[in-house]
Enzyme design. Structure first.
Site, PDB file in Angstrom:
ATOM      1  N   ARG A 125       0.824  -1.238   0.000  1.00 57.40           N
ATOM      2  CA  ARG A 125       0.000   0.000   0.000  1.00 57.40           C
ATOM      3  C   ARG A 125       0.850   1.276   0.000  1.00 57.40           C
ATOM      4  NH1 ARG A 125      -3.483  -2.986   3.573  1.00 57.40           N
ATOM      5  NH2 ARG A 125      -5.133  -3.873   2.291  1.00 57.40           N
ATOM      6  N   LYS A 147       3.920  11.482 -11.270  1.00 62.60           N
ATOM      7  CA  LYS A 147       3.077  10.636 -12.123  1.00 62.60           C
ATOM      8  C   LYS A 147       3.793   9.310 -12.322  1.00 62.60           C
ATOM      9  CE  LYS A 147       0.388  13.836 -14.926  1.00 62.60           C
ATOM     10  NZ  LYS A 147       0.127  14.317 -16.307  1.00 62.60           N
ATOM     11  N   GLU A 189      11.294  17.480 -24.723  1.00 61.48           N
ATOM     12  CA  GLU A 189      10.586  17.904 -23.501  1.00 61.48           C
ATOM     13  C   GLU A 189      11.199  19.201 -22.952  1.00 61.48           C
ATOM     14  OE1 GLU A 189       7.848  16.348 -22.588  1.00 61.48           O
ATOM     15  OE2 GLU A 189       8.033  14.183 -22.860  1.00 61.48           O
ATOM     16  N   LYS A 231       8.601  22.884 -14.140  1.00 61.42           N
ATOM     17  CA  LYS A 231       7.755  21.729 -13.788  1.00 61.42           C
ATOM     18  C   LYS A 231       7.404  21.768 -12.304  1.00 61.42           C
ATOM     19  CE  LYS A 231       6.426  17.111 -14.360  1.00 61.42           C
ATOM     20  NZ  LYS A 231       6.454  15.871 -15.075  1.00 61.42           N
ATOM     21  N   GLU A 241      -3.386  17.461 -11.614  1.00 63.46           N
ATOM     22  CA  GLU A 241      -3.845  17.856 -12.946  1.00 63.46           C
ATOM     23  C   GLU A 241      -5.347  18.107 -13.033  1.00 63.46           C
ATOM     24  OE1 GLU A 241      -1.647  16.060 -16.229  1.00 63.46           O
ATOM     25  OE2 GLU A 241      -3.451  16.215 -17.444  1.00 63.46           O
ATOM     26  N   ARG A 245      -1.684  21.920 -14.847  1.00 65.66           N
ATOM     27  CA  ARG A 245      -0.705  20.862 -15.150  1.00 65.66           C
ATOM     28  C   ARG A 245      -0.919  20.270 -16.540  1.00 65.66           C
ATOM     29  NH1 ARG A 245       1.898  16.133 -11.254  1.00 65.66           N
ATOM     30  NH2 ARG A 245       3.184  15.242 -12.910  1.00 65.66           N
ATOM     31  N   ASN A 249       1.200  18.808 -21.206  1.00 65.42           N
ATOM     32  CA  ASN A 249       0.894  17.835 -22.255  1.00 65.42           C
ATOM     33  C   ASN A 249       0.888  18.459 -23.645  1.00 65.42           C
ATOM     34  OD1 ASN A 249       0.552  15.567 -20.557  1.00 65.42           O
ATOM     35  ND2 ASN A 249      -1.412  16.393 -19.909  1.00 65.42           N
ATOM     36  N   HIS A 252       1.053  16.275 -26.690  1.00 66.50           N
ATOM     37  CA  HIS A 252       0.860  14.882 -26.278  1.00 66.50           C
ATOM     38  C   HIS A 252      -0.419  14.252 -26.829  1.00 66.50           C
ATOM     39  CE1 HIS A 252       4.222  15.779 -23.705  1.00 66.50           C
ATOM     40  NE2 HIS A 252       4.177  14.618 -23.093  1.00 66.50           N
ATOM     41  N   HIS A 256       0.509  11.028 -28.536  1.00 70.91           N
ATOM     42  CA  HIS A 256       0.130   9.715 -27.999  1.00 70.91           C
ATOM     43  C   HIS A 256      -0.519   8.848 -29.075  1.00 70.91           C
ATOM     44  CE1 HIS A 256       0.070  10.612 -23.372  1.00 70.91           C
ATOM     45  NE2 HIS A 256       1.273  10.496 -23.871  1.00 70.91           N
ATOM     46  N   HIS A 270       9.116   8.174 -27.313  1.00 75.76           N
ATOM     47  CA  HIS A 270       8.129   9.075 -26.701  1.00 75.76           C
ATOM     48  C   HIS A 270       8.454  10.544 -26.996  1.00 75.76           C
ATOM     49  CE1 HIS A 270       5.320  10.851 -23.925  1.00 75.76           C
ATOM     50  NE2 HIS A 270       6.313  11.509 -23.362  1.00 75.76           N
TER      51      HIS A 270
HETATM   52  P1  NAD Z   1      13.647   4.988 -21.443  1.00 76.16           P
HETATM   53  O1  NAD Z   1      13.470   4.907 -19.999  1.00 76.16           O
HETATM   54  O2  NAD Z   1      13.146   3.857 -22.294  1.00 76.16           O
HETATM   55  O3  NAD Z   1      15.188   5.233 -21.754  1.00 76.16           O
HETATM   56  C1  NAD Z   1      15.597   5.340 -23.093  1.00 76.16           C
HETATM   57  C2  NAD Z   1      16.725   4.357 -23.435  1.00 76.16           C
HETATM   58  O4  NAD Z   1      17.943   4.865 -22.904  1.00 76.16           O
HETATM   59  C3  NAD Z   1      16.561   2.967 -22.857  1.00 76.16           C
HETATM   60  O5  NAD Z   1      17.029   2.042 -23.799  1.00 76.16           O
HETATM   61  C4  NAD Z   1      17.482   2.980 -21.633  1.00 76.16           C
HETATM   62  O6  NAD Z   1      17.959   1.705 -21.315  1.00 76.16           O
HETATM   63  C5  NAD Z   1      18.591   3.860 -22.120  1.00 76.16           C
HETATM   64  N1  NAD Z   1      19.319   4.594 -21.087  1.00 76.16           N
HETATM   65  C6  NAD Z   1      18.793   5.258 -20.036  1.00 76.16           C
HETATM   66  N2  NAD Z   1      19.737   5.952 -19.397  1.00 76.16           N
HETATM   67  C7  NAD Z   1      20.904   5.713 -20.054  1.00 76.16           C
HETATM   68  C8  NAD Z   1      22.222   6.185 -19.888  1.00 76.16           C
HETATM   69  N3  NAD Z   1      22.549   7.078 -18.953  1.00 76.16           N
HETATM   70  N4  NAD Z   1      23.167   5.714 -20.734  1.00 76.16           N
HETATM   71  C9  NAD Z   1      22.850   4.850 -21.726  1.00 76.16           C
HETATM   72  N5  NAD Z   1      21.592   4.400 -21.964  1.00 76.16           N
HETATM   73  C10 NAD Z   1      20.632   4.843 -21.135  1.00 76.16           C
HETATM   74  O7  NAD Z   1      12.942   6.289 -22.066  1.00 76.16           O
HETATM   75  P2  NAD Z   1      12.780   7.798 -21.589  1.00 76.16           P
HETATM   76  O8  NAD Z   1      12.774   8.582 -22.834  1.00 76.16           O
HETATM   77  O9  NAD Z   1      13.710   8.157 -20.508  1.00 76.16           O
HETATM   78  O10 NAD Z   1      11.325   7.817 -20.937  1.00 76.16           O
HETATM   79  C11 NAD Z   1      10.175   7.596 -21.717  1.00 76.16           C
HETATM   80  C12 NAD Z   1       9.040   7.238 -20.807  1.00 76.16           C
HETATM   81  O11 NAD Z   1       8.800   8.297 -19.878  1.00 76.16           O
HETATM   82  C13 NAD Z   1       7.729   7.003 -21.517  1.00 76.16           C
HETATM   83  O12 NAD Z   1       7.160   5.815 -21.072  1.00 76.16           O
HETATM   84  C14 NAD Z   1       6.880   8.196 -21.111  1.00 76.16           C
HETATM   85  O13 NAD Z   1       5.504   7.888 -21.089  1.00 76.16           O
HETATM   86  C15 NAD Z   1       7.405   8.479 -19.749  1.00 76.16           C
HETATM   87  N6  NAD Z   1       7.159   9.846 -19.276  1.00 76.16           N
HETATM   88  C16 NAD Z   1       6.627   9.993 -18.039  1.00 76.16           C
HETATM   89  C17 NAD Z   1       6.413  11.264 -17.536  1.00 76.16           C
HETATM   90  C18 NAD Z   1       5.901  11.430 -16.127  1.00 76.16           C
HETATM   91  O14 NAD Z   1       5.569  12.560 -15.749  1.00 76.16           O
HETATM   92  N7  NAD Z   1       5.822  10.380 -15.341  1.00 76.16           N
HETATM   93  C19 NAD Z   1       6.752  12.385 -18.297  1.00 76.16           C
HETATM   94  C20 NAD Z   1       7.304  12.191 -19.554  1.00 76.16           C
HETATM   95  C21 NAD Z   1       7.506  10.911 -20.045  1.00 76.16           C
HETATM   96  N1  GLY Z   2       4.637  14.959 -18.171  1.00 73.96           N
HETATM   97  C1  GLY Z   2       3.385  15.547 -17.819  1.00 73.96           C
HETATM   98  C2  GLY Z   2       3.178  15.725 -16.360  1.00 73.96           C
HETATM   99  O1  GLY Z   2       4.011  15.367 -15.564  1.00 73.96           O
HETATM  100  O2  GLY Z   2       2.148  16.208 -15.986  1.00 73.96           O
END
Ligand code: NAD
Ligand code: GLY
Length: 373
Positions: A125, A147, A189, A231, A241, A245, A249, A252, A256, A270
């Site tokens: 939990r 998030k 971003e 942010k 949101e 907030r 997006n 997005h 998406h 992404h």
């Molecule tokens: P990811 O986590 O898939 O990382 C991208 C690639 O880089 C992967 O292959 C990873 O193994 C590699 N990698 C990571 N760090 C590395 C490093 N220092 N050196 C070498 N390789 C490395 O992708 P991302 O772009 O970081 O994140 C995308 C995700 O984030 C999506 O799922 C998206 O929906 C999510 N997201 C979430 C929020 C939120 O607010 N929670 C906001 C934006 C995006």
């Molecule tokens: N990446 C969008 C948010 O965190 O609200």
């Protein structure tokens, strides 16, 4: 490597925390993390690529501070944000003996941050977690704001929870091992913050984008800090949101749909979908007479120079026709009673939330946009 860092606070009452930004933070992670632990043990969740490059350094730093650690290493990539991997992760965390008062560390990009953060939200939990983001995207966006979640066959991030971390450690030195394509995806971003609410920052990025991609640490630090400050301000104002907030997006709703259409695969990362989506948001705003003509072309030129796709024709392979893309957009979390919400713009740095955009206008735009050369 320097021993200084910037601190950006995220003000959320008793869930407040700091984002530390600097080069060399991983080597100091043990000392920085330890005050947040109830006992000197933690479990690190990471992926194969991050583990290969950086896990030894993190575990070494923890160990030097007297903190023992286990590691759960998962396959890299968006496919890990799934029910199956979530179940596997929760069971492995339980098998590793994670207790209600323990803290886990999400060590990776947005995929690991979202997945491990969600596991932390639901395990026993709710257990505490710390984000050590390793991609530019995660350092400026996904590790901040709480998030967390996974994807469903119905769409992206549809299963999740708000669960704030205790601390975010953004070590800029980790970006040295990040592939160029991933750096560009994260940059989308960064540009988003300028485009949605800070024209001066976008102008600064226009001048400094080259230095950022050349690895100039001062430039990267400034870009990450400005992004995190914006942010943090928006999240403090609207954590869950209900309003402002949603501006985060920008790009997005369009993006998406493209990500879903390309199966969350290497065809379109992404951040790349956000780049194409932001240009579409500007072009759509132009078509609706909301902003001056030529802005979309300026935004597209900027993102293209960073090595990002800026139009659907830059995405390899076939895409669904406009009606199919519109259907995919309906799974957007901002939809209300089936009506889509878009983030549109009156100018660079002037985004706003547009509800009740007629489907027919979106369809006509997508039709025109796909024929654009
Ligand atoms: P990811 O986590 O898939 O990382 C991208 C690639 O880089 C992967 O292959 C990873 O193994 C590699 N990698 C990571 N760090 C590395 C490093 N220092 N050196 C070498 N390789 C490395 O992708 P991302 O772009 O970081 O994140 C995308 C995700 O984030 C999506 O799922 C998206 O929906 C999510 N997201 C979430 C929020 C939120 O607010 N929670 C906001 C934006 C995006
Ligand atoms: N990446 C969008 C948010 O965190 O609200």
């Amino acid at each position: 490597m320097s021993t200084t860092h910037q601190t950006v606070p995220v003000a959320l009452g008793d869930r407040s925390y700091d984002i530390l930004i600097g080069d060399g933070l991983l080597a100091r992670a043990g000392d920085l993390v330890k005050p947040h632990l109830k006992r000197p043990h933690t479990v690190i969740v990471t992926d194969e690529n991050v583990a290969r490059h950086h896990l030894d350094s993190l575990q070494g730093s923890l160990s030097k501070a007297g903190v023992s650690s286990d590691a759960v290493v998962l396959p890299a990539g968006e496919k890990s944000k799934s029910y199956a991997t979530l179940a596997e992760l929760c069971d492995r965390l339980l098998a590793a003996g994670v207790e209600r008062r323990d803290t886990i560390i999400a060590f990776g990009g947005g995929v690991i941050g979202d997945l491990a953060g969600f596991a932390a939200a639901i395990l026993r939990r709710g257990v505490n977690f710390i984000q050590i983001p390793t991609t530019l995207l995660a350092q400026v966006d996904s590790s901040v704001g709480g998030k967390t979640g996974i994807n469903s066959p119905y769409g992206k991030n549809l299963i999740g929870a708000f669960h704030q971390p205790q601390l975010v450690l953004a070590d800029l030195g980790l970006l040295k091992t990040l592939p160029r394509r991933e750096l560009a995806a994260g940059y989308a971003e960064v540009a988003k913050y300028g485009l949605l609410g800070d024209r001066a920052f976008f102008d600064w990025l226009d001048k400094n984008v080259g230095k950022l991609f050349d690895g100039d640490l001062a430039t990267i630090a400034e870009a990450v800090a400005v992004s995190c400050r914006m942010k943090a301000r928006i999240v403090a104002e609207d954590e869950t949101e209900t309003g402002v907030r949603a501006l985060l997006n920008l790009g997005h709703t369009f993006g998406h749909a493209l990500e879903a259409a390309t199966g969350y695969s290497q065809r379109l990362l992404h951040g790349e979908s956000v780049a194409v989506g932001m240009v579409q948001a500007f072009r759509f705003s132009e078509k609706q007479g909301l902003c001056a003509p030529q802005l979309a072309s300026r935004v597209a030129a900027h993102l293209k120079a960073a090595g990002l796709p800026t139009h659907t024709s830059d995405i390899p392979g076939e895409l669904p026709p406009p009606a199919g893309l519109l259907e995919l957009m309906r799974q957007d979390k901002k939809a209300v009673a089936g009506r889509l919400t878009f983030i549109l713009v009156r100018g660079i740095g002037e985004a706003f939330i547009a509800k009740d955009v007629p489907d027919a206008d979106v369809l006509a735009f997508l039709e025109e946009d796909r024929n654009r050369t």
